[in-house]
Scaffold this motif. Structure first.
Motif, PDB file in Angstrom:
ATOM      1  N   ALA A 348       0.834  -1.207   0.000  1.00  0.00           N
ATOM      2  CA  ALA A 348       0.000   0.000   0.000  1.00  0.00           C
ATOM      3  C   ALA A 348       0.870   1.259   0.000  1.00  0.00           C
ATOM      4  O   ALA A 348       0.620   2.198  -0.760  1.00  0.00           O
ATOM      5  CB  ALA A 348      -0.924  -0.008   1.214  1.00  0.00           C
ATOM      6  N   LYS A 349       1.924   1.252   0.806  1.00  0.00           N
ATOM      7  CA  LYS A 349       2.826   2.417   0.843  1.00  0.00           C
ATOM      8  C   LYS A 349       3.498   2.621  -0.518  1.00  0.00           C
ATOM      9  O   LYS A 349       3.681   3.744  -0.970  1.00  0.00           O
ATOM     10  CB  LYS A 349       3.912   2.215   1.899  1.00  0.00           C
ATOM     11  CG  LYS A 349       3.405   2.360   3.312  1.00  0.00           C
ATOM     12  CD  LYS A 349       4.554   2.220   4.300  1.00  0.00           C
ATOM     13  CE  LYS A 349       4.024   1.714   5.619  1.00  0.00           C
ATOM     14  NZ  LYS A 349       5.068   1.262   6.515  1.00  0.00           N
ATOM     15  N   MET A 350       3.851   1.509  -1.138  1.00  0.00           N
ATOM     16  CA  MET A 350       4.498   1.586  -2.446  1.00  0.00           C
ATOM     17  C   MET A 350       3.544   2.193  -3.477  1.00  0.00           C
ATOM     18  O   MET A 350       3.925   3.065  -4.255  1.00  0.00           O
ATOM     19  CB  MET A 350       4.889   0.168  -2.870  1.00  0.00           C
ATOM     20  CG  MET A 350       5.800   0.075  -4.047  1.00  0.00           C
ATOM     21  SD  MET A 350       6.330  -1.638  -4.251  1.00  0.00           S
ATOM     22  CE  MET A 350       4.802  -2.383  -4.783  1.00  0.00           C
ATOM     23  N   GLU A 351       2.292   1.771  -3.430  1.00  0.00           N
ATOM     24  CA  GLU A 351       1.316   2.289  -4.392  1.00  0.00           C
ATOM     25  C   GLU A 351       1.068   3.777  -4.197  1.00  0.00           C
ATOM     26  O   GLU A 351       0.775   4.488  -5.155  1.00  0.00           O
ATOM     27  CB  GLU A 351       0.003   1.511  -4.272  1.00  0.00           C
ATOM     28  CG  GLU A 351       0.064   0.158  -4.956  1.00  0.00           C
ATOM     29  CD  GLU A 351      -1.290  -0.519  -5.013  1.00  0.00           C
ATOM     30  OE1 GLU A 351      -1.811  -0.837  -3.922  1.00  0.00           O
ATOM     31  OE2 GLU A 351      -1.815  -0.720  -6.122  1.00  0.00           O
ATOM     32  N   HIS A 352       1.154   4.232  -2.948  1.00  0.00           N
ATOM     33  CA  HIS A 352       0.963   5.662  -2.676  1.00  0.00           C
ATOM     34  C   HIS A 352       2.222   6.476  -2.930  1.00  0.00           C
ATOM     35  O   HIS A 352       2.201   7.694  -2.783  1.00  0.00           O
ATOM     36  CB  HIS A 352       0.517   5.876  -1.221  1.00  0.00           C
ATOM     37  CG  HIS A 352      -0.853   5.353  -0.958  1.00  0.00           C
ATOM     38  ND1 HIS A 352      -1.156   4.598   0.154  1.00  0.00           N
ATOM     39  CD2 HIS A 352      -1.996   5.463  -1.670  1.00  0.00           C
ATOM     40  CE1 HIS A 352      -2.440   4.260   0.096  1.00  0.00           C
ATOM     41  NE2 HIS A 352      -2.965   4.770  -0.989  1.00  0.00           N
ATOM     42  N   GLY A 353       3.321   5.807  -3.276  1.00  0.00           N
ATOM     43  CA  GLY A 353       4.572   6.530  -3.528  1.00  0.00           C
ATOM     44  C   GLY A 353       5.214   7.069  -2.272  1.00  0.00           C
ATOM     45  O   GLY A 353       5.996   8.015  -2.326  1.00  0.00           O
ATOM     46  N   ASP A 354       4.901   6.466  -1.117  1.00  0.00           N
ATOM     47  CA  ASP A 354       5.444   6.958   0.153  1.00  0.00           C
ATOM     48  C   ASP A 354       6.873   6.500   0.420  1.00  0.00           C
ATOM     49  O   ASP A 354       7.541   7.032   1.295  1.00  0.00           O
ATOM     50  CB  ASP A 354       4.582   6.467   1.333  1.00  0.00           C
ATOM     51  CG  ASP A 354       3.171   7.029   1.275  1.00  0.00           C
ATOM     52  OD1 ASP A 354       2.987   8.062   0.589  1.00  0.00           O
ATOM     53  OD2 ASP A 354       2.265   6.445   1.901  1.00  0.00           O
ATOM     54  N   VAL A 355       7.308   5.477  -0.306  1.00  0.00           N
ATOM     55  CA  VAL A 355       8.625   4.890  -0.031  1.00  0.00           C
ATOM     56  C   VAL A 355       9.381   4.645  -1.341  1.00  0.00           C
ATOM     57  O   VAL A 355       8.773   4.489  -2.396  1.00  0.00           O
ATOM     58  CB  VAL A 355       8.493   3.520   0.691  1.00  0.00           C
ATOM     59  CG1 VAL A 355       8.020   3.690   2.114  1.00  0.00           C
ATOM     60  CG2 VAL A 355       7.572   2.572  -0.073  1.00  0.00           C
ATOM     61  N   LEU A 356      10.706   4.612  -1.257  1.00  0.00           N
ATOM     62  CA  LEU A 356      11.485   4.087  -2.382  1.00  0.00           C
ATOM     63  C   LEU A 356      11.502   2.570  -2.249  1.00  0.00           C
ATOM     64  O   LEU A 356      11.142   1.852  -3.158  1.00  0.00           O
ATOM     65  CB  LEU A 356      12.900   4.661  -2.372  1.00  0.00           C
ATOM     66  CG  LEU A 356      13.009   6.119  -2.834  1.00  0.00           C
ATOM     67  CD1 LEU A 356      14.453   6.589  -2.733  1.00  0.00           C
ATOM     68  CD2 LEU A 356      12.504   6.288  -4.262  1.00  0.00           C
TER      69      LEU A 356
END
Ligand code: APR
Ligand code: ZN
Ligand code: ZN
Length: 362
Positions: A348-356
């Motif tokens: 989910a974080k990856m999809e939101h662009g919150d993390v590399l």
């Protein structure tokens, strides 16, 4: 043969949340190695597997950006031995195919994986993501998928070289041939694009232009070595790159998204006789339309980069050593470390662009 029990992250069906469950791993046979996984990054490809974008061979054992220690090897294995600290690669060079025989092993057309299957506790065979399956305490791979590197590097950092970071660095250096004084533009500044920026900087590029639609990503890109940033939501990417390169365009443009519209930007943001490198992976329905006269008239090269056209045995140890020398800040790609139960949240974080990258520590 005795099976070893461990826990792994399994995708059981299209779009279903992943499960952490018991996985049985065979002891290594001929040409195989059993690896105790220490760290494994969460990559878009794992999410693609879960969502059915890669195939229908459920259940999948996810995870493929990993580092760990070889625990046991099959009888005929000479590449690695128990105790070696290794990064896993998903293109084990065969040495026999026509690419290998022509002296271009980074293109190997017959890369291979472990022969034996890991299974669920009821014996159902698992399909390991990219032939690795490393969101698991232990995994079975082909010995050639293990590349020994200096164990002084943190496993979470090292593992990322096994996929996205190598793809980006290699796209710039191996495929794009970026060298001292070049101007480079990178379109799409996620983990792969930022790694291309880092690679361009390492190779001595003078101008490195980061293009993205997210200002936060552009800030991060500066940290990896971008000399200029362009928000292509607000400014025309092609015009901006030309302006920043004396009106000419960049010598090398890396497309790290995998979409026709951004590929076109890459094509037109390039100087005459320049190089476009496609490292972003498109989906099957995408099509590209370009004026053929421009393809001819602009000259140069339109290239695709498979896994950064890397040769793991050559590139992994070198990049690890550069990192340990303080010349390659690979640790900046690790946005967070998480546990094996947190992979679904990391998607989910990856999809939101919150993390590399979120990296699972095992
Ligand atoms: N123009 C510019 N930037 C864009 C656009 C666009 N139209 N669409 C998306 N982006 C940016 C996003 O804001 C994000 O920063 O592209 C970046 C993509 O990064 P990630 O989603 O984090 O993906 P990453 O892991 O870097 O992988 C990129 O390479 O290996 C492949 O499968 C991978 O195709 C994927 C690509
Ligand atoms: Zn080969
Ligand atoms: Zn990956």
């Amino acid at each position: 043969m005795a099976m070893i029990s461990t826990r792994g992250v399994v995708a059981r069906g299209k779009g279903e949340p992943v499960q952490v469950t018991e996985v049985l791993v065979p002891e290594p046979g001929n040409g195989e190695a059993l690896v105790r996984v220490q760290a494994c990054g969460v990559c878009h490809t794992d999410l693609h597997y879960k969502m059915g974008g890669i195939g229908d061979d459920y259940p999948y054992l996810l995870g493929h950006e990993a580092a760990g220690v070889v625990e046991a090897v099959g009888e005929d294995v000479t590449e690695v031995q128990p105790g070696d600290f290794v990064i896993l690669n998903w293109r084990a060079v065969c040495g026999q195919c026509r690419a290998c025989k022509r002296g271009r092993p980074w293109y190997c057309f017959a890369t291979h994986n472990a022969t034996q299957k890991m299974t669920l506790s009821d014996g159902t065979p698992l399909s390991p993501a990219l032939g690795i399956g490393a969101f698991a305490g232990k995994t079975l791979v082909a010995a050639g998928q293990c590349t020994k590197v200096n164990p002084a590097i943190a496993p979470a950092t090292a593992g990322l070289l096994g996929c996205g970071v190598m793809a980006g660095i290699g796209a710039a250096i191996n495929t794009g041939g970026v060298t001292r004084g070049d101007s480079v533009a990178v379109i799409g500044c996620g983990g792969v694009g930022d790694a291309a920026i880092l690679g361009a900087r390492l190779a001595g590029a003078k101008t490195i232009i980061a293009v993205d639609i997210d200002d936060r990503k552009l800030e991060w890109a500066k940290d990896f070595g971008a000399t200029h940033t362009v928000n292509s939501k607000k400014t025309d990417a092609v015009e901006a790159v030309r302006e920043l390169t004396d009106g000419f365009g960049a010598d090398v443009v890396v497309e790290a998204i995998g979409r026709p519209e951004t590929y076109k930007q890459a094509f037109f943001a390039r100087d005459l006789a320049g190089t476009v490198v496609l490292v972003g992976v498109p989906t099957p329905e995408m099509e590209l339309e370009l004026p053929l006269l421009e393809v001819f008239g602009r000259g140069g090269a339109l290239k695709s980069s498979w896994y950064g056209d890397c040769l793991p045995s050559r590139d992994f140890p070198m990049l690890v050593d550069l990192h340990l020398d303080g010349r390659l800040p690979l640790d900046k790609f690790v946005s967070e470390t998480i546990g094996i139960d947190d992979v679904e949240a990391a998607f989910a974080k990856m999809e939101h662009g919150d993390v590399l990258r979120s990296v699972v520590i095992l």
